[in-house]
Design a protein around this motif. Structure first.
Motif, PDB file in Angstrom:
ATOM      1  N   GLU A 225       5.987  -6.243  -7.843  1.00 43.35           N
ATOM      2  CA  GLU A 225       5.948  -5.639  -6.508  1.00 43.35           C
ATOM      3  C   GLU A 225       5.815  -4.119  -6.602  1.00 43.35           C
ATOM      4  O   GLU A 225       5.087  -3.499  -5.822  1.00 43.35           O
ATOM      5  N   LEU A 226       6.497  -3.509  -7.555  1.00 43.06           N
ATOM      6  CA  LEU A 226       6.372  -2.063  -7.746  1.00 43.06           C
ATOM      7  C   LEU A 226       4.949  -1.711  -8.180  1.00 43.06           C
ATOM      8  O   LEU A 226       4.382  -0.710  -7.723  1.00 43.06           O
ATOM      9  N   ALA A 227       4.361  -2.534  -9.039  1.00 44.20           N
ATOM     10  CA  ALA A 227       2.981  -2.313  -9.474  1.00 44.20           C
ATOM     11  C   ALA A 227       2.022  -2.412  -8.293  1.00 44.20           C
ATOM     12  O   ALA A 227       1.070  -1.636  -8.191  1.00 44.20           O
ATOM     13  N   GLN A 228       2.270  -3.342  -7.386  1.00 48.88           N
ATOM     14  CA  GLN A 228       1.438  -3.457  -6.194  1.00 48.88           C
ATOM     15  C   GLN A 228       1.562  -2.210  -5.328  1.00 48.88           C
ATOM     16  O   GLN A 228       0.568  -1.720  -4.788  1.00 48.88           O
ATOM     17  N   TRP A 229       2.760  -1.678  -5.208  1.00 41.89           N
ATOM     18  CA  TRP A 229       2.965  -0.453  -4.431  1.00 41.89           C
ATOM     19  C   TRP A 229       2.177   0.701  -5.064  1.00 41.89           C
ATOM     20  O   TRP A 229       1.495   1.458  -4.370  1.00 41.89           O
ATOM     21  N   ILE A 230       2.253   0.830  -6.382  1.00 41.06           N
ATOM     22  CA  ILE A 230       1.527   1.885  -7.083  1.00 41.06           C
ATOM     23  C   ILE A 230       0.023   1.738  -6.855  1.00 41.06           C
ATOM     24  O   ILE A 230      -0.665   2.701  -6.503  1.00 41.06           O
ATOM     25  N   LEU A 231      -0.483   0.525  -7.017  1.00 38.36           N
ATOM     26  CA  LEU A 231      -1.916   0.298  -6.852  1.00 38.36           C
ATOM     27  C   LEU A 231      -2.369   0.550  -5.415  1.00 38.36           C
ATOM     28  O   LEU A 231      -3.435   1.128  -5.195  1.00 38.36           O
ATOM     29  N   ILE A 232      -1.576   0.181  -4.456  1.00 39.68           N
ATOM     30  CA  ILE A 232      -2.011   0.385  -3.069  1.00 39.68           C
ATOM     31  C   ILE A 232      -2.037   1.875  -2.716  1.00 39.68           C
ATOM     32  O   ILE A 232      -2.875   2.313  -1.925  1.00 39.68           O
ATOM     33  N   GLN A 233      -1.175   2.684  -3.319  1.00 39.79           N
ATOM     34  CA  GLN A 233      -1.223   4.131  -3.072  1.00 39.79           C
ATOM     35  C   GLN A 233      -2.524   4.720  -3.620  1.00 39.79           C
ATOM     36  O   GLN A 233      -3.172   5.549  -2.971  1.00 39.79           O
TER      37      GLN A 233
END
Length: 143
Positions: free
Chosen positions: A70-78
């Motif tokens: 989930e943290l990786a998804q947050w990073i990628l979406i930014q």
């Protein structure tokens, strides 16, 4: 999730963007001959900022119980937001050299997310950037 022990270098599309006063780079990489950019490569460009800061930022902005995926998804979406919307974008290159130094963190998504199957983070350099482009910026928010 795994560590990035070998480092990586390439030429591809690169977006340089600011987030919470720090400057990051977002490049794409491909793992096979299809050349579809299935790997998102993201890392800090600001001198003195190390790749764990990216994960700390995601942790402070995400849900307290969020796992690495989930943290990786947050990073990628930014990074995707900066690429698509131009929000806080500093530079956009269509074919630029970059290098992800050894160390860092890899996350594989269970399903394609924001057109990527993997996120590789680490300390990043991008060819041709000036010191002013990667310098820390004023920000209303700190993470």
């Amino acid at each position: 999730m795994s560590s990035n022990d070998d480092g990586l270098a390439g030429r591809s599309r690169v977006t340089v963007f600011a987030m919470f006063g720090m400057v990051f780079g977002y490049a794409t990489h491909h793992l096979d001959e299809r050349r579809i950019g299935d790997v998102a490569v993201i890392g800090p460009l600001t001198p003195g900022v190390e790749w764990p800061r990216l994960w700390q930022t995601a942790r402070s902005c995400g849900r307290p119980a969020a796992k690495d995926t989930e943290l990786a998804q947050w990073i990628l979406i930014q990074a995707t937001r900066a690429f698509v919307c131009g929000s806080d974008r500093i530079a956009q290159f269509h074919d630029q050299g970059w290098k992800l130094v050894p160390g860092g963190k890899h996350v594989s998504f269970e399903a394609t997310y924001a057109n990527r199957d993997h996120l590789w983070t680490g300390n990043l350099t991008v060819d041709g950037l000036s010191p002013a482009q990667v310098a820390e910026r004023p920000s209303l928010y700190r993470a």
